[in-house]
Design a protein around this motif. Structure first.
Motif, PDB file in Angstrom:
ATOM      1  N   SER A   1      43.288  50.216  25.812  1.00  0.00           N
ATOM      2  CA  SER A   1      42.480  48.996  25.776  1.00  0.00           C
ATOM      3  C   SER A   1      42.501  48.291  27.127  1.00  0.00           C
ATOM      4  CB  SER A   1      43.013  48.050  24.693  1.00  0.00           C
ATOM      5  OG  SER A   1      44.369  47.705  24.952  1.00  0.00           O
ATOM      6  N   VAL A   2      41.397  47.621  27.444  1.00  0.00           N
ATOM      7  CA  VAL A   2      41.244  46.929  28.732  1.00  0.00           C
ATOM      8  C   VAL A   2      40.854  45.480  28.486  1.00  0.00           C
ATOM      9  CG1 VAL A   2      40.010  46.860  30.923  1.00  0.00           C
ATOM     10  CG2 VAL A   2      40.509  49.067  29.848  1.00  0.00           C
ATOM     11  N   SER A   3      41.500  44.580  29.206  1.00  0.00           N
ATOM     12  CA  SER A   3      41.120  43.171  29.182  1.00  0.00           C
ATOM     13  C   SER A   3      40.979  42.708  30.621  1.00  0.00           C
ATOM     14  CB  SER A   3      42.183  42.343  28.458  1.00  0.00           C
ATOM     15  OG  SER A   3      41.769  40.992  28.342  1.00  0.00           O
ATOM     16  N   ALA A   4      39.913  41.945  30.907  1.00  0.00           N
ATOM     17  CA  ALA A   4      39.639  41.568  32.293  1.00  0.00           C
ATOM     18  C   ALA A   4      39.246  40.109  32.406  1.00  0.00           C
ATOM     19  CB  ALA A   4      38.523  42.446  32.870  1.00  0.00           C
ATOM     20  N   ILE A   5      39.723  39.481  33.469  1.00  0.00           N
ATOM     21  CA  ILE A   5      39.288  38.134  33.849  1.00  0.00           C
ATOM     22  C   ILE A   5      38.679  38.274  35.235  1.00  0.00           C
ATOM     23  CG2 ILE A   5      39.970  35.727  34.156  1.00  0.00           C
ATOM     24  CD1 ILE A   5      42.508  36.384  32.589  1.00  0.00           C
ATOM     25  N   LEU A   6      37.359  38.314  35.276  1.00  0.00           N
ATOM     26  CA  LEU A   6      36.667  38.523  36.540  1.00  0.00           C
ATOM     27  C   LEU A   6      36.094  37.195  37.021  1.00  0.00           C
ATOM     28  CD1 LEU A   6      34.982  41.962  35.768  1.00  0.00           C
ATOM     29  CD2 LEU A   6      37.197  41.493  36.816  1.00  0.00           C
ATOM     30  N   GLU A   7      34.779  37.076  37.068  1.00  0.00           N
ATOM     31  CA  GLU A   7      34.182  35.818  37.503  1.00  0.00           C
ATOM     32  C   GLU A   7      34.507  34.727  36.487  1.00  0.00           C
ATOM     33  OE1 GLU A   7      30.081  36.541  37.952  1.00  0.00           O
ATOM     34  OE2 GLU A   7      30.324  37.988  39.578  1.00  0.00           O
ATOM     35  N   LEU A   8      34.775  33.526  36.983  1.00  0.00           N
ATOM     36  CA  LEU A   8      35.156  32.409  36.125  1.00  0.00           C
ATOM     37  C   LEU A   8      34.084  32.135  35.077  1.00  0.00           C
ATOM     38  CD1 LEU A   8      37.379  30.285  35.762  1.00  0.00           C
ATOM     39  CD2 LEU A   8      36.019  28.759  37.192  1.00  0.00           C
ATOM     40  N   GLY A   9      34.507  32.133  33.801  1.00  0.00           N
ATOM     41  CA  GLY A   9      33.586  31.844  32.719  1.00  0.00           C
ATOM     42  C   GLY A   9      32.630  32.967  32.407  1.00  0.00           C
ATOM     43  N   MET A  10      32.901  34.169  32.965  1.00  0.00           N
ATOM     44  CA  MET A  10      32.016  35.309  32.721  1.00  0.00           C
ATOM     45  C   MET A  10      31.945  35.599  31.221  1.00  0.00           C
ATOM     46  SD  MET A  10      32.272  39.058  34.463  1.00  0.00           S
ATOM     47  CE  MET A  10      30.996  40.283  34.257  1.00  0.00           C
TER      48      MET A  10
ATOM     49  N   VAL B   1      40.793  28.635  29.201  1.00  0.00           N
ATOM     50  CA  VAL B   1      40.280  29.284  28.000  1.00  0.00           C
ATOM     51  C   VAL B   1      40.050  30.777  28.255  1.00  0.00           C
ATOM     52  CG1 VAL B   1      38.381  29.362  26.339  1.00  0.00           C
ATOM     53  CG2 VAL B   1      39.235  27.153  27.153  1.00  0.00           C
ATOM     54  N   ALA B   2      39.504  31.108  29.427  1.00  0.00           N
ATOM     55  CA  ALA B   2      39.229  32.509  29.744  1.00  0.00           C
ATOM     56  C   ALA B   2      40.515  33.328  29.752  1.00  0.00           C
ATOM     57  CB  ALA B   2      38.516  32.616  31.087  1.00  0.00           C
ATOM     58  N   PHE B   3      41.557  32.805  30.384  1.00  0.00           N
ATOM     59  CA  PHE B   3      42.820  33.546  30.439  1.00  0.00           C
ATOM     60  C   PHE B   3      43.445  33.645  29.051  1.00  0.00           C
ATOM     61  CE2 PHE B   3      47.345  34.145  30.954  1.00  0.00           C
ATOM     62  CZ  PHE B   3      47.420  35.107  31.936  1.00  0.00           C
ATOM     63  N   SER B   4      43.369  32.564  28.289  1.00  0.00           N
ATOM     64  CA  SER B   4      43.985  32.548  26.959  1.00  0.00           C
ATOM     65  C   SER B   4      43.369  33.580  26.033  1.00  0.00           C
ATOM     66  CB  SER B   4      43.858  31.142  26.344  1.00  0.00           C
ATOM     67  OG  SER B   4      44.511  30.177  27.148  1.00  0.00           O
ATOM     68  N   VAL B   5      42.035  33.706  26.068  1.00  0.00           N
ATOM     69  CA  VAL B   5      41.386  34.674  25.185  1.00  0.00           C
ATOM     70  C   VAL B   5      41.582  36.102  25.699  1.00  0.00           C
ATOM     71  CG1 VAL B   5      39.095  34.533  26.281  1.00  0.00           C
ATOM     72  CG2 VAL B   5      39.289  35.213  23.891  1.00  0.00           C
ATOM     73  N   ALA B   6      41.581  36.276  27.026  1.00  0.00           N
ATOM     74  CA  ALA B   6      41.754  37.619  27.595  1.00  0.00           C
ATOM     75  C   ALA B   6      43.143  38.183  27.328  1.00  0.00           C
ATOM     76  CB  ALA B   6      41.485  37.595  29.096  1.00  0.00           C
ATOM     77  N   THR B   7      44.126  37.292  27.145  1.00  0.00           N
ATOM     78  CA  THR B   7      45.504  37.754  26.932  1.00  0.00           C
ATOM     79  C   THR B   7      46.010  37.446  25.529  1.00  0.00           C
ATOM     80  OG1 THR B   7      46.393  35.679  27.855  1.00  0.00           O
ATOM     81  CG2 THR B   7      46.052  37.511  29.388  1.00  0.00           C
TER      82      THR B   7
ATOM     83  N   LEU C   1      45.366  45.286  32.100  1.00  0.00           N
ATOM     84  CA  LEU C   1      44.908  43.917  32.350  1.00  0.00           C
ATOM     85  C   LEU C   1      44.406  43.825  33.783  1.00  0.00           C
ATOM     86  CD1 LEU C   1      44.620  40.920  31.529  1.00  0.00           C
ATOM     87  CD2 LEU C   1      46.986  40.584  32.288  1.00  0.00           C
ATOM     88  N   ILE C   2      43.181  43.315  33.945  1.00  0.00           N
ATOM     89  CA  ILE C   2      42.573  43.169  35.265  1.00  0.00           C
ATOM     90  C   ILE C   2      42.341  41.690  35.525  1.00  0.00           C
ATOM     91  CG2 ILE C   2      40.581  43.759  36.701  1.00  0.00           C
ATOM     92  CD1 ILE C   2      40.216  46.255  34.983  1.00  0.00           C
TER      93      ILE C   2
END
Length: 412
Positions: free
Chosen positions: A87-96, A154-160, A167-168
């Motif tokens: 499985s892959v989880s990513a936080i790329l552009e803010l609010g993407m 919020v983005a980090f919380s949902v991604a993790t 994790l990217i």
């Protein structure tokens, strides 16, 4: 051990066509040529093993974000391939992936759904996500009312919310407040201990060196170095400082390790020594010992300005202390060719036991981004031992005077 991520011959280019018909014809493999072709990435290849943490370093516009989008599948490569497992989880552009008109809570369900999670799975962890994000009542307000820091929370919380196999993390963490960034790094470290593989893009050398097993350096769309983090960060700094007539050299030291040196050499370091109080050169210090760093410099061309600086770094390359003569208001002006200077910095080695190195910088201003005459990484190496102090742990010697007050004594 099988690869968690394998990137092979990855390239990405964007073409500009004189008309849309030619673009369509190109889709069918016809030999038509665009007016212009811009290569963002060129033949990138590397492998990341399960549980490994790899930093991706490079200047703005080098192609780092494009590389991550190709790895996650949000962009398709022009050539080459990406192979992922798990499985892959990513936080790329803010609010993407966020809809600005939806609330934070609604966006969590939406974003987690795009990650392949069911509504029931998200509902089971939504309270944990809300608690980790710590944005209070804003969690049920439209995202358009959020600050960039709140979006990142919020983005980090949902991604993790679910521990991924890979994790990217892109530069999104750079917009967070100090408290929440520490909280994010704690979660990342926890995931790492549990076996998560990490790809981490950052301009923060301390974070890269603290988190990563190795790092890769991207420059102008090409991978130019894949090595241990300290070497990559040093080479990256040298690239930033590189100007016309400047050179970058990499050498292996007799003591072990790799040194990166750069500069235009209008002024150069001729000798470096660490002297004890008897004036003798030494490579072994006791905790708290008073020493003098002596650096001999030759001016090779006339210089309007010269600033001398140094940094003390631990074995991982993290900076323990650094300063220069600009900050001490001792910058030199109007120097003649052939002039020799000796800089002496006297200080207490208030360091914990371990091995350390000293890097030397000669520049025309407070940093080496303007005119870099010489940057000499690992110009000198030394060791600190604790032979006479009370036992302590850590990289710094900060001896306290501990007072103990009892409530019973106060009553008497």
């Amino acid at each position: 051990m099988s690869a968690q991520l394998h990137v092979e011959g990855l390239s990405k280019s964007y073409a500009r066509w004189s008309n849309e018909w030619l673009r369509v014809l190109s889709w069918f493999g016809l030999p038509v040529k665009p007016v212009e072709q811009h290569n963002v990435l060129r033949n990138i290849s590397f492998t990341v093993r399960p549980g490994e943490c790899v930093g991706i370093v490079g200047q703005n516009g080098a192609g780092k974000s494009t590389l991550l989008k190709l790895i996650t599948g949000t962009l398709q490569p022009t050539s080459g391939r990406v192979t992922r497992t798990g499985s892959v989880s990513a936080i790329l552009e803010l609010g993407m992936g966020f809809n600005l008109d939806l609330t934070g809570r609604q966006n969590v369900f939406h974003a987690a759904g795009l990650m392949g999670r069911s509504q029931a799975e998200v509902a089971a962890v939504i309270a944990d996500i809300e608690r980790f994000a710590e944005i209070g009542d804003y969690f049920d307000e439209p995202v358009r009312t959020y600050s960039s820091g709140m979006q990142m929370r919020v983005a980090f919380s949902v991604a993790t919310a679910f521990r991924p196999d890979l994790l990217i993390v892109d530069e999104a963490l750079s917009v967070g407040d100090t408290y929440f960034v520490h909280k994010c790094f704690d979660r990342i470290k926890e995931f790492r201990e549990q076996g998560t593989t990490l790809l981490f893009v950052s301009h923060d050398p301390t974070a890269v060196q603290a988190l990563c097993d190795r790092a890769i350096l991207i420059e102008a769309g090409s991978l130019i170095l894949d090595a241990e983090p300290k070497q990559v960060i040093d080479y990256y700094n040298a690239l930033i400082a590189k100007k016309e007539q400047a050179a970058i050299t990499v050498s292996t030291l007799e003591q072990g390790g790799v040194s990166v040196e750069s500069g235009s050499y209008e002024a150069s370091v001729e000798g470096v020594a660490l002297l004890n109080e008897r004036g003798e050169a030494t490579e072994y210090l006791e905790v708290g010992e008073i020493v003098t760093l002596s650096v001999r410099v030759r001016v090779r061309d006339p210089l309007e300005n010269l600033v001398f600086g140094y940094m003390v770094r631990d074995r991982l390359g993290q900076v323990m202390f650094g300063t220069n003569t600009h900050y001490s208001d001792q910058g030199l002006t109007s120097l003649q060719a052939g002039e020799e200077l000796v800089f002496e910095a006297r200080f207490a080695a208030a360091l914990g036991p371990g091995s350390y190195s000293i890097s030397i910088a000669l520049a025309d201003a407070q940093d080496h981004i303007g005119r870099n005459y010489q940057w000499k990484d690992m110009a000198l190496m030394f060791a600190v031992v604790n032979a006479s102090r009370d036992y302590f742990i850590g990289s710094c010697w900060l001896p306290p005077k501990i007072a103990i007050k009892s409530s019973l004594q106060a009553a008497q």
